[in-house]
Design an enzyme around this catalytic site. Structure first.
Site, mmCIF file in Angstrom:
data_model
loop_
_atom_site.group_PDB
_atom_site.id
_atom_site.type_symbol
_atom_site.label_atom_id
_atom_site.label_comp_id
_atom_site.label_asym_id
_atom_site.label_seq_id
_atom_site.Cartn_x
_atom_site.Cartn_y
_atom_site.Cartn_z
ATOM 1 C CE LYS A 296 -5.130 -0.729 -1.419
ATOM 2 N NZ LYS A 296 -3.935 -0.131 -0.796
ATOM 3 C CG ASP B 38 -1.878 7.782 0.238
ATOM 4 O OD1 ASP B 38 -2.947 8.009 -0.329
ATOM 5 O OD2 ASP B 38 -0.794 8.250 -0.143
ATOM 6 C CG ASP C 43 -2.350 2.745 6.097
ATOM 7 O OD1 ASP C 43 -2.933 3.726 6.611
ATOM 8 O OD2 ASP C 43 -2.569 2.364 4.939
ATOM 9 C CG ASP D 220 -1.671 1.207 1.480
ATOM 10 O OD1 ASP D 220 -1.731 1.681 2.618
ATOM 11 O OD2 ASP D 220 -2.186 1.737 0.479
HETATM 12 O O1 LIG Z 1 -9.059 7.486 -1.458
HETATM 13 C C1 LIG Z 1 -8.552 7.658 -0.334
HETATM 14 O O2 LIG Z 1 -9.190 7.791 0.692
HETATM 15 C C2 LIG Z 1 -7.064 7.603 -0.235
HETATM 16 O O3 LIG Z 1 -6.462 7.991 -1.394
HETATM 17 C C3 LIG Z 1 -6.669 6.181 0.074
HETATM 18 O O4 LIG Z 1 -7.060 5.854 1.334
HETATM 19 C C4 LIG Z 1 -5.167 6.011 0.012
HETATM 20 O O5 LIG Z 1 -4.882 4.901 -0.651
HETATM 21 P P1 LIG Z 1 -3.802 3.804 -0.167
HETATM 22 O O6 LIG Z 1 -2.509 4.190 -0.862
HETATM 23 O O7 LIG Z 1 -3.731 3.897 1.329
HETATM 24 O O8 LIG Z 1 -4.402 2.513 -0.680
#
Ligand SMILES: O=C(O)[C@H](O)[C@H](O)COP(=O)(O)O
Length: 298
Positions: free
Chosen positions: A220, A26, A245, A24
């Site tokens: 996901k 973020d 996370d 992942d």
């Molecule tokens: O769409 C969102 O809320 C954020 O972009 C998402 O939570 C972040 O994506 P991650 O890289 O954690 O899959």
């Protein structure tokens, strides 16, 4: 019971079980533009050990191409083929699964340029999205109220420029029963340095609630995304680990896909939230941060 990685031996044993790691982004690699400690060193080390790295993000604001540029800024060379974003997953779903009829082949976007670029990549014309005319205050004279009859689907994702105008026009399309409703992902929030911000899921919920409709979510934990990744990279799921996370997206995605799971505590979750789960629902492993893998092996 989830095992915390705290010693060199535990990290070596953990790494020995897996040839492929799905990361992942973020909350694991970075918080917005802030790279997390020892991430570059850890990914470089894993590559030197011959591990296959694949990056799987629910963040639909950037295309795979734009993500390669973000990795480059952090000194990491990652190809578009190693990145799976929810914008790409949604475009592939629309192209190969939803199969819009020719007369309704356009898509209205509630979201940012990442979605528009991935749709264009698969030959789908999109409206709305980053169109600056939508930054104008909404009135009942809005030109967008003249709905395009060729729109056959709405894709909704994270939009940091969301406003009443964008929500109002998106709702008009969703009130058309023959217009499909696709969500890039369900993340209610996402982590930034020192704060938690509203995620795609919270924005999408606004128009889902208003329209009384529930979207198909392509990111996901949807296993269609896992199948697309396995089809492209052909790895053994039993020797792969999902590193994330968020429990209800990343860890569910990995567990449901038959992968190992490592949760890091630099994003959304806490140790208490892990221990509140049934043992079978807990990640196999957890760590304070991804960089602990590098640091504990020194
Ligand atoms: O769409 C969102 O809320 C954020 O972009 C998402 O939570 C972040 O994506 P991650 O890289 O954690 O899959």
């Amino acid at each position: 019971m989830s095992q915390k990685l705290t010693t060199k031996q535990e990290v070596e044993q953990f790494l020995s079980q897996y040839d492929t790691f799905l990361f992942d982004c973020d909350g694991v690699l970075w918080l917005g533009t802030h790279i997390l400690p020892k991430v570059v060193e850890t990914l470089t080390l894993l590559r030197s050990l011959g591990k296959k790295l694949i990056f799987v993000t629910n963040n639909s604001t950037k295309s795979r191409r734009e993500y390669t540029q973000k990795f480059e800024k952090f000194g990491l060379t990652v190809t578009a083929e190693e990145i799976f974003g929810s914008a790409f997953a949604s475009a592939v779903y629309l192209k190969n699964v939803a199969k819009l009829p020719k007369e309704k082949s356009k898509v209205w976007v509630l979201g940012q340029s990442g979605i528009e670029e991935e749709l264009a990549e698969v030959g789908i014309e999109s409206l709305g999205g980053s169109n600056q005319a939508l930054d104008e205050e909404f009135t009942t004279e809005s030109p967008f109220l003249k709905l395009d009859p060729e729109v056959g689907a709405v894709i909704a994702g994270l939009d940091t420029k969301v406003n009443y105008h964008r929500l109002a026009i998106t709702l008009q399309y969703l009130l058309q029963p023959d217009v499909k409703f696709i969500a890039t992902n369900i993340d209610s929030t996402y982590p930034q340095k020192g704060m938690i911000l509203p995620g795609a899921g919270s924005i999408i919920e606004s128009v889902a609630f208003a329209s009384g409709r529930t979207p198909v979510a392509c990111g996901k934990p949807n296993q269609a995304m896992m199948e697309a990744i396995v089809a492209q990279h052909g790895f053994d799921k039993k020797r792969a680990c999902m590193v994330g996370d968020r429990l209800n997206t990343d860890m569910k995605f990995g567990r449901d896909g038959g992968l190992g799971t490592l949760l890091v505590l630099t994003g959304i979750e806490t140790v208490d939230k892990i221990h509140a789960l049934e043992a079978s629902e807990q990640p196999l492993y957890f760590a304070d941060k991804l960089g602990d893998i590098f640091e504990l092996l020194q």
